[in-house]
Motif scaffolding. Structure first.
Motif, short mmCIF file in Angstrom:
data_model
loop_
_atom_site.label_atom_id
_atom_site.label_comp_id
_atom_site.label_asym_id
_atom_site.label_seq_id
_atom_site.Cartn_x
_atom_site.Cartn_y
_atom_site.Cartn_z
N ALA A 202 27.36 -14.02 46.72
CA ALA A 202 28.05 -13.56 47.94
C ALA A 202 28.44 -14.76 48.79
O ALA A 202 27.71 -15.75 48.87
N SER A 203 29.60 -14.63 49.41
CA SER A 203 30.09 -15.73 50.24
C SER A 203 29.26 -15.86 51.50
O SER A 203 28.99 -14.86 52.17
N PRO A 204 28.81 -17.06 51.82
CA PRO A 204 28.12 -17.23 53.11
C PRO A 204 29.13 -17.13 54.25
O PRO A 204 30.34 -17.12 54.02
N THR A 205 28.64 -17.02 55.44
CA THR A 205 29.51 -16.96 56.62
C THR A 205 29.00 -17.95 57.65
O THR A 205 27.96 -17.74 58.26
N TYR A 206 29.68 -19.03 57.77
CA TYR A 206 29.33 -19.99 58.83
C TYR A 206 30.57 -20.69 59.34
O TYR A 206 30.95 -20.54 60.49
N TYR A 207 31.25 -21.43 58.46
CA TYR A 207 32.38 -22.23 58.93
C TYR A 207 33.57 -21.38 59.33
O TYR A 207 34.45 -21.84 60.05
N ARG A 208 33.64 -20.14 58.85
CA ARG A 208 34.75 -19.28 59.25
C ARG A 208 34.54 -18.68 60.63
O ARG A 208 35.46 -18.10 61.20
N ARG B 153 27.45 -21.54 65.79
CA ARG B 153 28.75 -20.87 65.92
C ARG B 153 28.66 -19.41 66.32
O ARG B 153 29.51 -18.93 67.05
N ALA C 256 32.93 -12.84 65.98
CA ALA C 256 32.45 -12.04 64.87
C ALA C 256 31.00 -12.41 64.60
O ALA C 256 30.56 -13.52 64.93
N ARG D 141 27.80 -12.56 61.59
CA ARG D 141 27.77 -13.17 60.25
C ARG D 141 28.25 -12.24 59.16
O ARG D 141 28.43 -12.65 58.03
N GLY E 111 31.06 -10.65 59.65
CA GLY E 111 32.49 -10.59 59.86
C GLY E 111 32.92 -9.45 60.75
O GLY E 111 34.10 -9.15 60.86
N ARG E 112 31.99 -8.77 61.40
CA ARG E 112 32.35 -7.65 62.25
C ARG E 112 32.53 -8.12 63.69
O ARG E 112 31.89 -9.09 64.12
#
Lengths: 202, 301
Positions: A39-45, A90, A126, A128, A130-131
């Motif tokens: 699964a793609s992590p979520t940080y830099y986005r 972030r 958002a 982590r 993406g919501r």
């Protein structure tokens, strides 16, 4: 011969079809599909805005405790502040706040302040997953170092305040102690203020 | 597994993102592109994108009888050549990949013109059909009249009426075919120019075709500047047009001299595409601004 006749007939019927027929697709290979591993992590986005400027003002009442020879009193007060809120990362709801400002009170009190503190309840564009995530109820604890004029003399002191509320309507309750000519004077402040850093999703 | 999760949580708590090497190794390109956009591990991400995008290119001169006839009608200082450049990327886990191409001489002195209506009629020596006039009721005045009619419950209609206005519109396809038949046929031949995404499937990849016209006595070889933009959207659910992170990669590809372009392209590409890394020129920057200037002299827009 037969092919030429067919092409000529097709040309008469539909020039577009013949043009596409004559110009073959470019010889490109079938594309390869590169897949993510896990699964793609979520940080830099997430929004990279972790340093958020904050400008705010407040107004309210300041209470003086009763000295030996006078009754307790109350005066109007207002202050203006400018500074920065630094998120811990972030998407963090938590961060540090640093601000400088000016406070006036009806006791002929003029004080410059340098404040440092912590706050929680910051909003983010958002989370982590993406919501969308809105700013919520927030609390800040800020300690300010004071210097200026009070009791008709030069004064220095410390003010510790708790700010509670939403982005555009908050209440600050603070206690300050001022040191004037070796004496300490305790005061309380109740002000209506805001706590909305610029660039934060409200 | 538990240790890895705890480490990740600790790093996030400290405000340090995931390691870019890990993102690249696991092909998490949406994250990696935003990390590079923000200045983290840019070189590493660029090299990984170069490898995995596997850009393929192909170029050929279009020499059908119809094209020869259309392009030989007009005497020019140098014969007009129509050629096609194609490029393709693989499908990567990203939000978009954009490719663009520009062609000109390596010294920046001359440029190939992308195929458009104005460049086609320039090449065939024809003229564009004049624009037509049409009448429309969609005018500012009529909008105000409609608003007044609503506001006055229709009473204003007793004192005013809706009037059409004359506007200029593009000529019809029949006008083009009648005024510029050769350019129309070339336009039909090249109308599929542009980029089309591969079947998405959770990623982004694109296949592009560009057509160029070239006519210059310059003996400098033609080169193509291919630019790839790898795009990842920021997570910003409430905005319809989210801000994007982007990594841009460019390469210059030698095509050949104009007078021997067909033979040189045939020798270099023939019936198959070539990986960009095999045909890209090392250490040479594309003089794109000079090409834009040269093209604007030929075809002022």
């Amino acid at each position: 011969m037969l092919r030429s006749c067919c092409v000529a007939a097709l040309l008469a019927w539909s020039p577009s079809a013949v043009a596409q027929e004559l110009l073959a697709s470019p010889p490109l290979p079938a594309p390869r599909v590169v897949a993510e591993r896990g699964a793609s992590p979520t940080y830099y986005r997430l929004s990279p805005r972790v340093m958020l400027p904050v400008f705010r003002g407040g107004f309210g009442a300041q209470f003086r405790s009763a000295p030996d020879d006078a009754a307790a009193s109350v005066a109007f007060t207002f202050d203006v502040m400018g500074g920065v809120v630094a998120r811990f990362d972030r998407a963090s709801r938590h961060g540090l706040i640093a601000e400088v400002g000016y406070t006036f009170s009806g006791f002929s009190q003029h004080l410059a302040s340098l404040g440092l503190g912590a706050m929680t309840g910051l909003g983010a564009l958002a989370d982590r997953d993406g919501r969308a995530r809105a700013a919520g109820f927030r609390v800040a604890l800020v300690t300010r170092f004071l210097a200026g004029v009070s009791y008709d003399r030069t004064a220095v002191g410390v003010r510790t305040g708790v700010i509670v509320g939403g982005p555009f309507y908050a209440v600050e309750i603070a206690h300050q102690v001022l040191f004037v000519d070796g004496d300490d004077h305790n005061e309380l402040r109740l002000t209506f203020t805001t706590l909305q850093p610029f660039g934060e999703a409200p | 597994m538990k240790t890895r999760a705890v480490t990740a949580l600790a790093l996030l708590a400290l405000g340090c993102g995931p390691a870019v090497t890990t993102l690249v190794a696991d092909r998490h390109y949406r994250e990696a592109v935003c990390a590079a956009h923000d200045g983290r591990g840019r070189g590493l991400v660029e090299r990984a994108l170069d490898d995995d995008a596997n850009l393929q290119v192909h170029a050929q001169v279009i020499e059908t009888a119809m094209v020869r006839e259309a392009l030989s009608r007009h005497e020019r200082v140098a014969p007009v050549t129509l050629f096609r450049v194609s490029a393709q990327s693989d499908v990567l886990p990203l939000d978009a990949i954009e490719l663009s191409a520009a062609v000109g001489t390596i010294d920046g002195g001359a440029a190939a013109l992308p195929v458009r209506w104005d460049t086609l009629v320039w090449a065939t020596g024809e003229r564009l059909p004049p624009r037509r006039t049409a009448q429309t009721y969609l005018t500012g005045g009529n909008l105000l009249r409609a608003g007044a009619a609503v506001a006055t419950l229709g009473v204003s209609l007793l004192f005013t009426d809706f009037r059409p206005d004359t506007v200029s519109v593009d000529a019809t396809p029949a006008d083009y075919a009648r005024t510029a038949p050769y350019a129309t046929r070339l336009h039909t031949l090249t109308e599929r120019a542009g980029c089309r995404p591969h079947d998405p499937g959770g990623g982004a990849g694109v296949r592009c075709e560009w057509f160029f016209l070239y006519a210059s006595p310059s003996r400098s070889p033609l080169t193509m500047a291919l630019t790839a933009r790898f795009i990842s959207n920021r997570l910003d659910p409430e905005r319809r047009d989210p801000t994007a992170c982007m990594v841009t990669r460019g390469a210059l590809v030698m095509l050949g001299r104009a007078d021997t372009l067909a033979a040189e392209l045939d020798a270099r590409f023939g019936e198959r595409s070539r990986p960009l890394r095999e045909v890209a020129m090392e250490g040479v920057d594309a003089p794109i601004s000079e090409w834009e200037q040269a093209a604007s002299i030929i075809m002022p827009r």
